[in-house]
Design a protein around this motif. Sequence first.
Motif, mmCIF file in Angstrom:
data_model
loop_
_atom_site.group_PDB
_atom_site.id
_atom_site.type_symbol
_atom_site.label_atom_id
_atom_site.label_comp_id
_atom_site.label_asym_id
_atom_site.label_seq_id
_atom_site.Cartn_x
_atom_site.Cartn_y
_atom_site.Cartn_z
ATOM 1 N N LEU A 80 48.090 29.703 90.063
ATOM 2 C CA LEU A 80 47.824 28.329 89.624
ATOM 3 C C LEU A 80 48.023 28.169 88.119
ATOM 4 C CD1 LEU A 80 46.933 25.506 90.507
ATOM 5 C CD2 LEU A 80 44.567 26.228 90.069
ATOM 6 N N ALA A 81 47.870 29.243 87.380
ATOM 7 C CA ALA A 81 47.977 29.181 85.919
ATOM 8 C C ALA A 81 49.334 28.654 85.464
ATOM 9 C CB ALA A 81 47.707 30.545 85.311
ATOM 10 N N ASN A 82 50.405 29.010 86.143
ATOM 11 C CA ASN A 82 51.732 28.499 85.771
ATOM 12 C C ASN A 82 51.824 26.992 85.941
ATOM 13 O OD1 ASN A 82 53.217 30.778 84.902
ATOM 14 N ND2 ASN A 82 53.377 31.471 87.021
ATOM 15 N N ILE A 87 51.695 21.370 83.605
ATOM 16 C CA ILE A 87 51.142 20.015 83.569
ATOM 17 C C ILE A 87 50.443 19.750 82.234
ATOM 18 C CG2 ILE A 87 49.415 18.468 84.607
ATOM 19 C CD1 ILE A 87 50.191 19.785 87.331
ATOM 20 N N CYS A 88 49.670 20.714 81.749
ATOM 21 C CA CYS A 88 48.986 20.543 80.465
ATOM 22 C C CYS A 88 49.989 20.393 79.323
ATOM 23 C CB CYS A 88 48.042 21.709 80.196
ATOM 24 S SG CYS A 88 46.575 21.726 81.253
ATOM 25 N N GLU A 89 51.078 21.119 79.397
ATOM 26 C CA GLU A 89 52.103 21.030 78.348
ATOM 27 C C GLU A 89 52.771 19.652 78.349
ATOM 28 O OE1 GLU A 89 55.772 23.668 76.532
ATOM 29 O OE2 GLU A 89 54.662 24.407 78.258
ATOM 30 N N ILE A 90 53.091 19.131 79.518
ATOM 31 C CA ILE A 90 53.692 17.795 79.597
ATOM 32 C C ILE A 90 52.709 16.742 79.078
ATOM 33 C CG2 ILE A 90 54.511 15.984 81.167
ATOM 34 C CD1 ILE A 90 55.628 18.236 82.932
ATOM 35 N N CYS A 110 45.296 20.020 75.035
ATOM 36 C CA CYS A 110 46.129 20.307 76.212
ATOM 37 C C CYS A 110 47.140 21.419 75.919
ATOM 38 C CB CYS A 110 46.856 19.051 76.674
ATOM 39 S SG CYS A 110 45.776 17.800 77.385
ATOM 40 N N LEU A 111 47.776 21.355 74.767
ATOM 41 C CA LEU A 111 48.783 22.356 74.429
ATOM 42 C C LEU A 111 48.150 23.734 74.222
ATOM 43 C CD1 LEU A 111 51.044 20.211 72.077
ATOM 44 C CD2 LEU A 111 51.556 20.952 74.430
ATOM 45 N N ASN A 112 46.969 23.761 73.618
ATOM 46 C CA ASN A 112 46.267 25.042 73.460
ATOM 47 C C ASN A 112 45.928 25.652 74.815
ATOM 48 O OD1 ASN A 112 46.375 24.963 70.669
ATOM 49 N ND2 ASN A 112 44.305 24.173 70.440
ATOM 50 N N PHE A 113 45.416 24.826 75.724
ATOM 51 C CA PHE A 113 45.067 25.377 77.027
ATOM 52 C C PHE A 113 46.319 25.769 77.811
ATOM 53 C CE2 PHE A 113 43.692 25.352 81.495
ATOM 54 C CZ PHE A 113 42.872 26.469 81.401
ATOM 55 N N ALA A 114 47.403 25.034 77.656
ATOM 56 C CA ALA A 114 48.661 25.407 78.305
ATOM 57 C C ALA A 114 49.068 26.810 77.883
ATOM 58 C CB ALA A 114 49.765 24.397 77.961
ATOM 59 N N ASN A 115 48.910 27.119 76.601
ATOM 60 C CA ASN A 115 49.236 28.461 76.115
ATOM 61 C C ASN A 115 48.313 29.513 76.706
ATOM 62 O OD1 ASN A 115 51.429 27.668 74.567
ATOM 63 N ND2 ASN A 115 50.173 27.234 72.782
ATOM 64 N N GLU A 116 47.039 29.185 76.878
ATOM 65 C CA GLU A 116 46.109 30.132 77.491
ATOM 66 C C GLU A 116 46.470 30.384 78.948
ATOM 67 O OE1 GLU A 116 41.866 29.894 76.549
ATOM 68 O OE2 GLU A 116 42.400 28.294 75.130
ATOM 69 N N CYS A 117 46.917 29.334 79.638
ATOM 70 C CA CYS A 117 47.344 29.502 81.035
ATOM 71 C C CYS A 117 48.589 30.379 81.129
ATOM 72 C CB CYS A 117 47.621 28.148 81.675
ATOM 73 S SG CYS A 117 46.139 27.234 82.127
ATOM 74 N N LYS A 118 49.519 30.173 80.206
ATOM 75 C CA LYS A 118 50.732 31.005 80.188
ATOM 76 C C LYS A 118 50.365 32.462 79.980
ATOM 77 C CE LYS A 118 53.819 27.440 78.393
ATOM 78 N NZ LYS A 118 54.568 26.995 77.210
ATOM 79 N N ALA A 119 49.425 32.705 79.087
ATOM 80 C CA ALA A 119 48.999 34.088 78.828
ATOM 81 C C ALA A 119 48.336 34.688 80.062
ATOM 82 C CB ALA A 119 48.043 34.120 77.636
ATOM 83 N N LEU A 120 47.540 33.918 80.773
ATOM 84 C CA LEU A 120 46.884 34.391 81.984
ATOM 85 C C LEU A 120 47.938 34.726 83.052
ATOM 86 C CD1 LEU A 120 44.355 34.924 83.738
ATOM 87 C CD2 LEU A 120 44.420 32.496 84.356
ATOM 88 N N ALA A 121 48.913 33.829 83.199
ATOM 89 C CA ALA A 121 49.939 34.020 84.216
ATOM 90 C C ALA A 121 50.843 35.215 83.890
ATOM 91 C CB ALA A 121 50.782 32.761 84.373
ATOM 92 N N GLY A 122 50.902 35.553 82.620
ATOM 93 C CA GLY A 122 51.710 36.706 82.210
ATOM 94 C C GLY A 122 53.113 36.350 82.116
#
Length: 122
Positions: A80-82, A87-90, A110-122
């Motif tokens: 789900l992180a991806n 969505i957060c990035e858009i 939103c952009l900060n959390f998008a980056n955290e999600c990307k890091a989680l997703a690897g």
Amino acid sequence: MPHSYNPYQGIPYEGDTHHHLLMSVQHCEATCEQMISMLVTNSQGFEAREQQIQLLRDCSDICTLMAKYLARGTNLSLALANTCAYICEICGTTCSQFPDYHSQHCAQTCLNFANECKALAG
């Protein structure tokens, strides 16, 4: 020592990482909801912001789901992180196009959390 991913053991979190992500996603969700309320209440220029409002709703909804997955510690959080990052990035990019303080704050959140999600997703 980094953890390897095992789908039968859930998310490979250590200590405060899980708590930090949960706090970040809840902050993103609340920020989007506050922004929606502000835009809907302020009828001036509402039509020009319809796309922004829809993206804020989408972002808030995906953050709600992400928070639930993180709280449960389900391994599906990684998948789900991806989607959440996308969505957060858009949403953040759209909010950044409006010069007012609230939109700029929401964009950064939103952009900060998008980056955290990307890091989680690897």
